[in-house]
Design a protein around this motif. Structure first.
Motif, mmCIF file in Angstrom:
data_model
loop_
_atom_site.group_PDB
_atom_site.id
_atom_site.type_symbol
_atom_site.label_atom_id
_atom_site.label_comp_id
_atom_site.label_asym_id
_atom_site.label_seq_id
_atom_site.Cartn_x
_atom_site.Cartn_y
_atom_site.Cartn_z
ATOM 1 N N LEU A 43 0.716 -1.297 0.178
ATOM 2 C CA LEU A 43 -0.067 0.105 0.142
ATOM 3 C C LEU A 43 0.811 1.353 -0.043
ATOM 4 C CD1 LEU A 43 -2.641 -1.050 2.659
ATOM 5 C CD2 LEU A 43 -2.954 -0.988 0.271
ATOM 6 N N LEU A 44 1.918 1.113 0.607
ATOM 7 C CA LEU A 44 2.824 2.339 0.545
ATOM 8 C C LEU A 44 3.449 2.764 -0.553
ATOM 9 C CD1 LEU A 44 4.482 1.971 4.116
ATOM 10 C CD2 LEU A 44 3.038 3.820 3.814
ATOM 11 N N GLU A 45 3.843 1.681 -1.482
ATOM 12 C CA GLU A 45 4.361 1.751 -2.656
ATOM 13 C C GLU A 45 3.341 2.300 -3.569
ATOM 14 O OE1 GLU A 45 5.684 -2.126 -4.064
ATOM 15 O OE2 GLU A 45 7.211 -2.313 -2.642
ATOM 16 N N ALA A 46 2.152 1.831 -3.596
ATOM 17 C CA ALA A 46 1.063 2.399 -4.303
ATOM 18 C C ALA A 46 0.714 3.755 -3.878
ATOM 19 C CB ALA A 46 -0.295 1.812 -4.030
ATOM 20 N N LEU A 47 1.008 4.336 -2.630
ATOM 21 C CA LEU A 47 0.761 5.850 -2.226
ATOM 22 C C LEU A 47 1.924 6.490 -2.797
ATOM 23 C CD1 LEU A 47 -0.644 7.864 -0.359
ATOM 24 C CD2 LEU A 47 1.296 7.037 1.551
ATOM 25 N N ASP A 48 3.210 5.787 -2.769
ATOM 26 C CA ASP A 48 4.136 6.682 -3.367
ATOM 27 C C ASP A 48 4.326 6.986 -4.710
ATOM 28 O OD1 ASP A 48 5.375 6.747 -0.601
ATOM 29 O OD2 ASP A 48 6.748 5.203 -0.873
ATOM 30 N N ALA A 49 3.883 5.743 -5.425
ATOM 31 C CA ALA A 49 3.713 5.934 -6.751
ATOM 32 C C ALA A 49 2.515 6.951 -7.422
ATOM 33 C CB ALA A 49 3.304 4.614 -7.386
ATOM 34 N N ARG A 50 1.807 7.371 -6.645
ATOM 35 C CA ARG A 50 0.833 8.235 -7.012
ATOM 36 C C ARG A 50 1.234 9.727 -6.505
ATOM 37 N NH1 ARG A 50 -1.770 3.352 -6.445
ATOM 38 N NH2 ARG A 50 -3.129 2.799 -8.204
ATOM 39 N N GLY A 51 2.022 9.845 -5.415
ATOM 40 C CA GLY A 51 2.627 11.045 -5.150
ATOM 41 C C GLY A 51 1.506 11.663 -4.086
ATOM 42 N N ASP A 52 0.496 10.717 -3.723
ATOM 43 C CA ASP A 52 -0.406 11.667 -2.638
ATOM 44 C C ASP A 52 0.133 11.844 -1.228
ATOM 45 O OD1 ASP A 52 -2.468 11.567 -4.673
ATOM 46 O OD2 ASP A 52 -2.933 9.328 -4.324
ATOM 47 N N ARG A 53 -0.476 12.702 -0.449
ATOM 48 C CA ARG A 53 -0.118 12.851 0.944
ATOM 49 C C ARG A 53 -1.024 11.927 1.846
ATOM 50 N NH1 ARG A 53 -1.379 17.518 1.095
ATOM 51 N NH2 ARG A 53 -3.522 17.437 2.257
ATOM 52 N N LEU A 54 -0.307 11.159 2.678
ATOM 53 C CA LEU A 54 -1.116 10.334 3.680
ATOM 54 C C LEU A 54 -1.419 11.238 4.751
ATOM 55 C CD1 LEU A 54 -1.972 7.510 4.467
ATOM 56 C CD2 LEU A 54 0.261 7.154 5.778
ATOM 57 N N GLU A 55 -2.881 11.204 5.168
ATOM 58 C CA GLU A 55 -3.528 12.101 6.061
ATOM 59 C C GLU A 55 -3.810 11.135 7.320
ATOM 60 O OE1 GLU A 55 -6.685 14.351 4.521
ATOM 61 O OE2 GLU A 55 -4.923 15.995 4.123
ATOM 62 N N ALA A 56 -3.808 9.969 7.293
ATOM 63 C CA ALA A 56 -4.278 9.226 8.504
ATOM 64 C C ALA A 56 -4.465 7.447 8.018
ATOM 65 C CB ALA A 56 -5.747 9.516 8.852
ATOM 66 N N ILE A 57 -4.151 6.969 9.327
ATOM 67 C CA ILE A 57 -4.724 5.580 9.519
ATOM 68 C C ILE A 57 -5.787 5.457 10.009
ATOM 69 C CG2 ILE A 57 -3.765 3.353 10.683
ATOM 70 C CD1 ILE A 57 -0.800 4.363 10.378
ATOM 71 N N VAL A 58 -6.792 4.724 9.314
ATOM 72 C CA VAL A 58 -8.006 4.723 9.964
ATOM 73 C C VAL A 58 -8.291 2.877 10.223
ATOM 74 C CG1 VAL A 58 -10.564 5.008 9.809
ATOM 75 C CG2 VAL A 58 -8.957 6.614 8.986
ATOM 76 N N LEU A 59 -8.884 2.625 11.433
ATOM 77 C CA LEU A 59 -8.856 1.293 11.835
ATOM 78 C C LEU A 59 -10.496 1.090 11.968
ATOM 79 C CD1 LEU A 59 -6.037 1.024 14.249
ATOM 80 C CD2 LEU A 59 -5.929 0.256 11.966
ATOM 81 N N THR A 60 -10.750 -0.221 11.194
ATOM 82 C CA THR A 60 -12.437 -0.648 11.510
ATOM 83 C C THR A 60 -12.142 -1.369 12.906
ATOM 84 O OG1 THR A 60 -12.033 -2.715 10.306
ATOM 85 C CG2 THR A 60 -12.661 -0.664 8.946
ATOM 86 N N HIS A 61 -11.342 -2.127 13.190
ATOM 87 C CA HIS A 61 -11.057 -2.441 14.636
ATOM 88 C C HIS A 61 -9.762 -2.913 14.947
ATOM 89 C CE1 HIS A 61 -11.222 -6.004 11.756
ATOM 90 N NE2 HIS A 61 -11.134 -6.727 12.815
ATOM 91 N N ALA A 62 -9.492 -3.589 15.980
ATOM 92 C CA ALA A 62 -7.882 -3.776 16.349
ATOM 93 C C ALA A 62 -7.520 -5.124 16.420
ATOM 94 C CB ALA A 62 -7.612 -2.978 17.733
ATOM 95 N N HIS A 63 -7.927 -5.962 15.865
ATOM 96 C CA HIS A 63 -7.541 -7.357 15.703
ATOM 97 C C HIS A 63 -6.130 -7.279 15.012
ATOM 98 C CE1 HIS A 63 -11.455 -9.633 16.398
ATOM 99 N NE2 HIS A 63 -10.774 -9.226 17.567
ATOM 100 N N VAL A 64 -5.208 -8.143 15.582
ATOM 101 C CA VAL A 64 -3.902 -7.938 15.219
ATOM 102 C C VAL A 64 -3.464 -7.998 13.758
ATOM 103 C CG1 VAL A 64 -3.238 -10.607 15.395
ATOM 104 C CG2 VAL A 64 -1.432 -8.813 15.749
ATOM 105 N N ASP A 65 -4.429 -8.986 13.016
ATOM 106 C CA ASP A 65 -3.947 -8.880 11.380
ATOM 107 C C ASP A 65 -4.582 -7.469 10.810
ATOM 108 O OD1 ASP A 65 -6.818 -9.551 12.260
ATOM 109 O OD2 ASP A 65 -6.988 -10.526 10.101
ATOM 110 N N HIS A 66 -5.233 -6.780 11.565
ATOM 111 C CA HIS A 66 -5.743 -5.503 10.752
ATOM 112 C C HIS A 66 -4.835 -4.318 11.217
ATOM 113 C CE1 HIS A 66 -9.599 -6.449 9.008
ATOM 114 N NE2 HIS A 66 -9.190 -7.709 9.818
ATOM 115 N N VAL A 67 -3.870 -4.472 12.352
ATOM 116 C CA VAL A 67 -3.055 -3.469 12.844
ATOM 117 C C VAL A 67 -1.677 -3.910 12.648
ATOM 118 C CG1 VAL A 67 -4.806 -2.762 14.417
ATOM 119 C CG2 VAL A 67 -3.066 -4.279 15.152
#
Length: 222
Positions: A43-67
């Motif tokens: 996901l970070l590679e995709a972000l860098d490829a597009r040159g967008d600014r990352l504004e936040a990490i948003v979590l639907t919940h906190a199970h370990v595989d999601h964080v």
């Protein structure tokens, strides 16, 4: 804002094949990461490829595989805010113990910086994501809905032909079924559901075919 300015990319990884998402407003050049698990580097590679600014990490919940990908994200973006519903903070704080229960390891997580408030839209560029409270799989689970763009990031509430498990700490099947009935099945039938595991589906498909939801399959409601 137009629908075409809103884009979602997915990366799947880890022992549980978790789906993490990059949601971006291409018109404004900004993005968020939703549930960055083991696929976070992609996901970070995709972000860098597009040159967008990352504004936040948003979590639907906190199970370990999601964080578990949060440390990798913070290593590249050390000041990016982390948004989580407060009822899932105890799970988040026990991420290392969660991992150990499955014979896995996870790096220490930075503390969340912001609380997600159901009913208070999460703003990204020129659009809002509605925050809906959907406990049952986890005590502080939320889903993120863009009615304008026709998608909902549903975490582990509902999947293609299945629903979230409720046998983990904090799980509660009656609450999960209420969340699905009141917060998912009230969305338009053509709404895309982007889940935390497996392929995407739609509200209408699950209403008609999900064996946990359709009465003729001994489900609870249609």
């Amino acid at each position: 804002m137009t629908e075409s300015s809103l884009a979602v990319s997915v990366a799947t990884g880890g022992a549980f094949a978790e789906n993490g998402y990059l949601v971006r407003d291409s018109g404004a050049g900004v993005a968020i990461l939703v549930d960055p698990g083991a696929g976070a580097p992609e996901l970070l590679e995709a972000l860098d490829a597009r040159g967008d600014r990352l504004e936040a990490i948003v979590l639907t919940h906190a199970h370990v595989d999601h964080v578990e990908g949060i440390p990798a994200v913070r290593a590249r973006h050390p000041d990016v805010p982390i948004h989580l519903h407060e009822a899932d903070l105890p799970l988040y704080e026990r991420a290392e113990a969660q991992a150990a229960a499955f014979g896995l390891q996870v790096d220490s997580l930075p503390r969340p910086t912001h609380r997600l408030e159901p009913g208070v839209p999460f703003a990204l560029g020129g659009f809002d994501l509605d925050v809906r409270f959907t406990p049952g799989h986890a005590p502080g689970h939320v889903i993120l809905v863009s009615e304008a763009a026709g998608f909902a990031l549903v975490g582990d509430v509902v999947f293609l032909a299945s629903i979230g498990r409720t046998d983990l700490p904090g799980g509660h099947l009656p609450s999960l079924m209420t969340s699905i009935r009141e917060q998912v099945l009230t969305l338009p039938d053509d709404m895309r559901l982007l889940p935390g595991h497996g392929p995407e589906t739609t509200v209408g498909h699950e209403r008609r075919h999900n064996p946990f939801l359709v009465p003729q399959y001994r489900g609870h409601f249609a």
